[in-house]
Design an enzyme around this catalytic site. Structure first.
Site, PDB file in Angstrom:
ATOM      1  N   ASP A  23     -16.567   3.855  12.722  1.00 37.35           N
ATOM      2  CA  ASP A  23     -15.210   3.956  12.182  1.00 37.35           C
ATOM      3  C   ASP A  23     -14.664   5.370  12.360  1.00 37.35           C
ATOM      4  O   ASP A  23     -13.549   5.566  12.847  1.00 37.35           O
ATOM      5  CB  ASP A  23     -15.225   3.554  10.705  1.00 37.35           C
ATOM      6  CG  ASP A  23     -13.875   3.705  10.037  1.00 37.35           C
ATOM      7  OD1 ASP A  23     -13.035   2.810  10.210  1.00 37.35           O
ATOM      8  OD2 ASP A  23     -13.667   4.715   9.337  1.00 37.35           O
ATOM      9  N   LYS A  34     -11.441   7.015  14.802  1.00 39.13           N
ATOM     10  CA  LYS A  34     -10.384   7.854  14.234  1.00 39.13           C
ATOM     11  C   LYS A  34     -10.317   9.222  14.901  1.00 39.13           C
ATOM     12  O   LYS A  34      -9.223   9.748  15.147  1.00 39.13           O
ATOM     13  CB  LYS A  34     -10.587   7.984  12.719  1.00 39.13           C
ATOM     14  CG  LYS A  34     -10.392   6.665  11.975  1.00 39.13           C
ATOM     15  CD  LYS A  34     -10.766   6.797  10.507  1.00 39.13           C
ATOM     16  CE  LYS A  34     -10.579   5.478   9.766  1.00 39.13           C
ATOM     17  NZ  LYS A  34     -11.008   5.544   8.354  1.00 39.13           N
ATOM     18  N   LYS A  75      -7.298   0.747  13.693  1.00 39.73           N
ATOM     19  CA  LYS A  75      -7.882   1.878  14.418  1.00 39.73           C
ATOM     20  C   LYS A  75      -8.648   1.453  15.659  1.00 39.73           C
ATOM     21  O   LYS A  75      -8.641   2.152  16.674  1.00 39.73           O
ATOM     22  CB  LYS A  75      -8.789   2.686  13.493  1.00 39.73           C
ATOM     23  CG  LYS A  75      -9.823   1.860  12.768  1.00 39.73           C
ATOM     24  CD  LYS A  75     -10.435   2.621  11.615  1.00 39.73           C
ATOM     25  CE  LYS A  75     -11.218   1.694  10.698  1.00 39.73           C
ATOM     26  NZ  LYS A  75     -10.314   0.882   9.849  1.00 39.73           N
ATOM     27  N   GLU A  87     -18.700  -2.893   3.357  1.00 41.44           N
ATOM     28  CA  GLU A  87     -18.864  -4.296   3.709  1.00 41.44           C
ATOM     29  C   GLU A  87     -20.339  -4.694   3.580  1.00 41.44           C
ATOM     30  O   GLU A  87     -21.232  -3.846   3.530  1.00 41.44           O
ATOM     31  CB  GLU A  87     -18.403  -4.536   5.153  1.00 41.44           C
ATOM     32  CG  GLU A  87     -16.973  -4.134   5.433  1.00 41.44           C
ATOM     33  CD  GLU A  87     -15.962  -5.075   4.796  1.00 41.44           C
ATOM     34  OE1 GLU A  87     -16.346  -6.195   4.393  1.00 41.44           O
ATOM     35  OE2 GLU A  87     -14.782  -4.681   4.677  1.00 41.44           O
ATOM     36  N   VAL A 128      -4.245  -5.155   3.776  1.00 39.98           N
ATOM     37  CA  VAL A 128      -3.125  -4.313   4.202  1.00 39.98           C
ATOM     38  C   VAL A 128      -1.823  -5.106   4.239  1.00 39.98           C
ATOM     39  O   VAL A 128      -0.791  -4.654   3.732  1.00 39.98           O
ATOM     40  CB  VAL A 128      -3.411  -3.677   5.574  1.00 39.98           C
ATOM     41  CG1 VAL A 128      -2.201  -2.874   6.056  1.00 39.98           C
ATOM     42  CG2 VAL A 128      -4.633  -2.784   5.500  1.00 39.98           C
ATOM     43  N   GLY A 131      -5.690   6.191   6.303  1.00 39.80           N
ATOM     44  CA  GLY A 131      -5.021   5.290   5.362  1.00 39.80           C
ATOM     45  C   GLY A 131      -3.664   5.820   4.948  1.00 39.80           C
ATOM     46  O   GLY A 131      -2.747   5.958   5.761  1.00 39.80           O
TER      47      GLY A 131
END
Length: 388
Positions: free
Chosen positions: A196, A200, A100, A185, A12, A129
């Site tokens: 994740d 969010k 996040k 990953e 990022v 994103g």
């Protein structure tokens, strides 16, 4: 001239520098002044990169620079990033993040510091994103009473499910493909176990209703235990299996939030969202349903959202963005949610249920507890919620 710094020069952070390189002139025109990347903070040696002359390793350099306006936090996690974010805000810097985990777990505290110091703490890129969804939620849809937020919030799991649905690939094989393509990953637990997406949906819920929902307080179910039989039965019956994060405002003021694989009817727009794409649907009492769709990750898409927040923070230097949450939500348990349910097994079809070929049924509307009781009574091998 406005000065900003990037903390963490991974995917990022390097994407933010690249967006500035590509679009610096147009950004300056929109901002009304040039935007200058003054520092890059990273523990790695950047001497062989084009950014060697602005690379630093000591956070206090950023903290003590009175001419530094904005700090972009792209370190990740909630340890070093939390400490540096606190200190940057306390020093009167605006902070922009895509983190996040940090926003979901510590956003209430950090937003309170930002309010006290009259600076902005912005985090558009923490959900979806490059998809603009948080700003529309708290700004464009501000005239609505938000009733529900639901969406595909993780591109890795959506890619895996797409492979399972379209090619009949088992979960383990689809996961290996996702890892080989860089979508997952080597330790994919945060994605495939729903963590994740859980972070969010908490952020979305917090902004929708202004009350804090912490990730550890919601039910989270991933896709690692999903059976290919159920994916095939659902597909043949006119449904698609999707991992969804869902937040609902209930009668009486309570809220509910959870993550789970759902059967989604094929005529629902979310059902057609495949591969690594994300989609978030918001239902308001005035606007009805709106959907935000696009790439939910990646260097440039995420950096696009980060840069938008940098510009927004600088445009609101005098009068900060008034957003956040300041109290804990009153959460309803998953058992208080009513919906239809998918069950699979070798049992007589109960009255009032829709029959799917291959041993699957869709029940009428039941509370979660009632659905579990029915599944146990019938000896069902699978139990999944149905959206809509």
């Amino acid at each position: 001239m406005a000065n900003f710094a990037v903390m963490g020069f991974g995917t990022v952070g390097s994407g933010v520098a690249e967006v500035l390189r590509m679009n610096g002139a147009s950004i300056a025109e929109k901002l009304g002044e040039p935007l200058h990347l003054k520092y890059i903070l990273d523990v790695r040696d950047l001497s062989a990169t084009p950014y060697a002359d602005i690379a630093v390793k000591d956070f206090s350099v950023l903290e003590n620079d009175a001419e530094l306006d904005v700090v972009v936090e792209s370190i990740g996690g909630a340890k070093v990033a939390l400490d540096f974010t606190r200190r940057a805000l306390m020093a009167g810097k605006h902070v922009v993040t895509s983190n996040k985990e940090l926003v979901a777990s510590h956003g209430r505290e950090l937003l309170a510091i930002a309010r006290e110091k009259n600076v902005n703490y912005l985090f558009e890129a923490s959900v979806g994103g490059g998809i603009p969804v948080l700003r529309p939620l708290f700004q464009c849809l501000a005239g609505n009473r938000i009733e529900e937020v639901v969406g595909i919030l993780n591109g890795t799991t959506n890619y895996i499910l797409t492979r399972m649905v379209k090619s009949g690939v088992p979960f383990a094989e689809a996961l290996k493909e996702a890892q080989s393509k860089g979508y997952a990953e080597q330790n994919p637990a945060a994605d495939v176990e729903g963590l994740d997406a859980g972070r969010k949906i908490c952020i979305l819920s917090n902004l929708a209703w202004g009350k804090e929902v912490l990730p550890e307080n919601i039910s989270v179910q991933g896709i690692s235990g999903l059976d290919l039989k159920d994916v095939a039965i659902a597909s043949a019956g006119g449904y698609r299996v999707k991992l969804l994060g869902r937040a609902v405002k209930l009668d009486g003021g309570k809220q509910a939030a959870y993550v789970a694989p759902h059967l989604v009817p094929e005529d629902c727009p979310i059902a057609a969202v495949d591969d690594v794409f994300n989609a978030i649907m918001i239902r308001g009492n005035a606007v009805g349903e709106v959907m935000f769709y696009g790439r939910g990750a990646g260097d440039l898409p995420t950096a696009s959202a980060v840069m938008g927040d940098v510009i927004d923070a600088l445009q609101h230097r005098v009068r900060r963005r008034n957003l956040g949450w300041s109290e804990s939500a009153e959460l309803a348990g998953p058992d208080q949610l009513s919906m239809r349910w998918y069950l699979r097994g070798d049992f007589p079809v109960p009255a009032g249920c829709e029959t799917l070929s291959g041993g699957g049924i869709i029940t009428g509307v039941l509370h979660a507890g009632e659905a579990r009781t029915l599944a146990e009574k019938l000896g069902a091998a699978a139990l999944l919620p149905v959206l809509g």
